[in-house]
Design an enzyme around this catalytic site. Structure first.
Site, PDB file in Angstrom:
ATOM      1  N   CYS A 138       0.818  -1.210   0.000  1.00  0.00           N
ATOM      2  CA  CYS A 138       0.000   0.000   0.000  1.00  0.00           C
ATOM      3  C   CYS A 138       0.857   1.267   0.000  1.00  0.00           C
ATOM      4  CB  CYS A 138      -0.919   0.002   1.230  1.00  0.00           C
ATOM      5  SG  CYS A 138      -2.266   1.194   1.105  1.00  0.00           S
ATOM      6  N   ASP A 197      -6.917  -3.168  11.040  1.00  0.00           N
ATOM      7  CA  ASP A 197      -5.765  -2.275  11.144  1.00  0.00           C
ATOM      8  C   ASP A 197      -5.634  -1.788  12.583  1.00  0.00           C
ATOM      9  OD1 ASP A 197      -4.765   0.582   9.016  1.00  0.00           O
ATOM     10  OD2 ASP A 197      -3.621  -0.719  10.383  1.00  0.00           O
TER      11      ASP A 197
HETATM   12  O1  LIG Z   1      -0.922   4.484   4.287  1.00  0.00           O
HETATM   13  C1  LIG Z   1      -1.358   5.591   4.634  1.00  0.00           C
HETATM   14  O2  LIG Z   1      -0.640   6.624   4.703  1.00  0.00           O
HETATM   15  C2  LIG Z   1      -2.799   5.766   5.009  1.00  0.00           C
HETATM   16  C3  LIG Z   1      -3.270   7.005   5.405  1.00  0.00           C
HETATM   17  C4  LIG Z   1      -4.618   7.156   5.757  1.00  0.00           C
HETATM   18  C5  LIG Z   1      -5.499   6.077   5.678  1.00  0.00           C
HETATM   19  C6  LIG Z   1      -5.050   4.816   5.277  1.00  0.00           C
HETATM   20  C7  LIG Z   1      -3.699   4.655   4.947  1.00  0.00           C
HETATM   21  N1  LIG Z   1      -3.214   3.422   4.577  1.00  0.00           N
HETATM   22  C8  LIG Z   1      -4.112   2.321   4.509  1.00  0.00           C
HETATM   23  C9  LIG Z   1      -3.516   0.991   4.517  1.00  0.00           C
HETATM   24  O3  LIG Z   1      -4.162   0.047   4.078  1.00  0.00           O
HETATM   25  C10 LIG Z   1      -2.181   0.781   5.190  1.00  0.00           C
HETATM   26  O4  LIG Z   1      -1.456  -0.187   4.453  1.00  0.00           O
HETATM   27  C11 LIG Z   1      -2.447   0.272   6.591  1.00  0.00           C
HETATM   28  O5  LIG Z   1      -3.052   1.323   7.320  1.00  0.00           O
HETATM   29  C12 LIG Z   1      -1.176  -0.196   7.278  1.00  0.00           C
HETATM   30  O6  LIG Z   1      -0.225   0.847   7.311  1.00  0.00           O
HETATM   31  P1  LIG Z   1       1.229   0.530   7.995  1.00  0.00           P
HETATM   32  O7  LIG Z   1       0.951   0.327   9.472  1.00  0.00           O
HETATM   33  O8  LIG Z   1       2.055   1.736   7.688  1.00  0.00           O
HETATM   34  O9  LIG Z   1       1.756  -0.722   7.338  1.00  0.00           O
END
Ligand SMILES: O=C(O)c1ccccc1NCC(=O)[C@H](O)[C@H](O)COP(=O)(O)O
Length: 205
Positions: free
Chosen positions: A8, A127
């Site tokens: 992502c 999440d």
């Molecule tokens: O990735 C972002 O910056 C984000 C910002 C706002 C809403 C959702 C967002 N990402 C969504 C996802 O599916 C991410 O992969 C998920 O939240 C996990 O993030 P991480 O903990 O950094 O792997």
């Protein structure tokens, strides 16, 4: 079972094609303007037009307007949608695209009841919860809190990295894992070695 992998926060073509080369099954594009991983609809659709055929592009929104959403998904029939805000089942269904509903693991929430509110979802993404940060927190939540036998395919997210993804897959056995920050060089730019290690770890079982 072969765990699926969603990378992502893709912002450029090089990272998109690199993730595909190492076996990513889906790529997430963040259309939440406050995110450091925000990408414009035009840029994202230019990338999607150049993806290999069996890759699922996922358009990620946080309580976006109808106009914002259609400005993205009208660019390609390939888009799956990830609703990462407080969107209702009816709103999610109104775009007539396959969708994932993201739920954040807030203490005291009845996750089973929340999942049941989205009977049309193709999958549920669980999440980490952090006040005022809708996603991309980089934080792990307690996987033992995940209800057994969820009624939908589970996409596990939140603070996953090349170092913990193997344990996550072994302990949780999700349909898929999702990562944004844990495979980055810097916000919005992916690290090839980290992407390679993450996908290899997720698919090693
Ligand atoms: O990735 C972002 O910056 C984000 C910002 C706002 C809403 C959702 C967002 N990402 C969504 C996802 O599916 C991410 O992969 C998920 O939240 C996990 O993030 P991480 O903990 O950094 O792997």
């Amino acid at each position: 079972m072969n765990c699926q992998v969603k990378i992502c926060g893709i912002t450029n073509l090089d990272d998109a094609l690199m993730a595909c080369r190492y076996g990513a099954d889906a790529l997430g594009f963040v259309f939440y303007s406050k995110s450091p991983r925000y990408v414009s609809p035009e840029t994202a659709n230019n990338i999607v037009a150049q993806l290999p055929p069996f890759i699922t592009p996922v358009a990620l929104f946080v309580d976006a307007t109808h106009e914002e959403i259609v400005s993205v998904i009208n660019g390609s029939a390939r888009w799956m949608i990830q609703f990462h805000g407080n969107e209702s089942e009816a709103e999610c269904c109104s775009y007539q695209r396959p969708f994932m509903k993201a739920l954040r693991m807030k203490q005291g929430d009845d996750i089973v009841a929340l999942v049941d509110q989205y009977p049309s979802a193709s999958a549920i993404l669980l999440d980490a919860y952090k006040p005022d940060v809708p996603g991309g927190t980089g934080e792990v939540f307690d996987w033992s809190l995940i209800p057994k036998n969820l009624s939908k395919p589970l996409v596990l997210a939140g603070g996953l990295t090349p170092d913990n993804v193997k344990q996550a897959v072994k302990q949780v056995a999700p349909y898929a894992v999702d990562v944004s920050g844990g495979v980055e060089l810097s916000k919005g730019l992916k690290s090839e070695p980290k992407v390679r290690a993450f996908i290899g770890g997720a698919k090693s079982e």
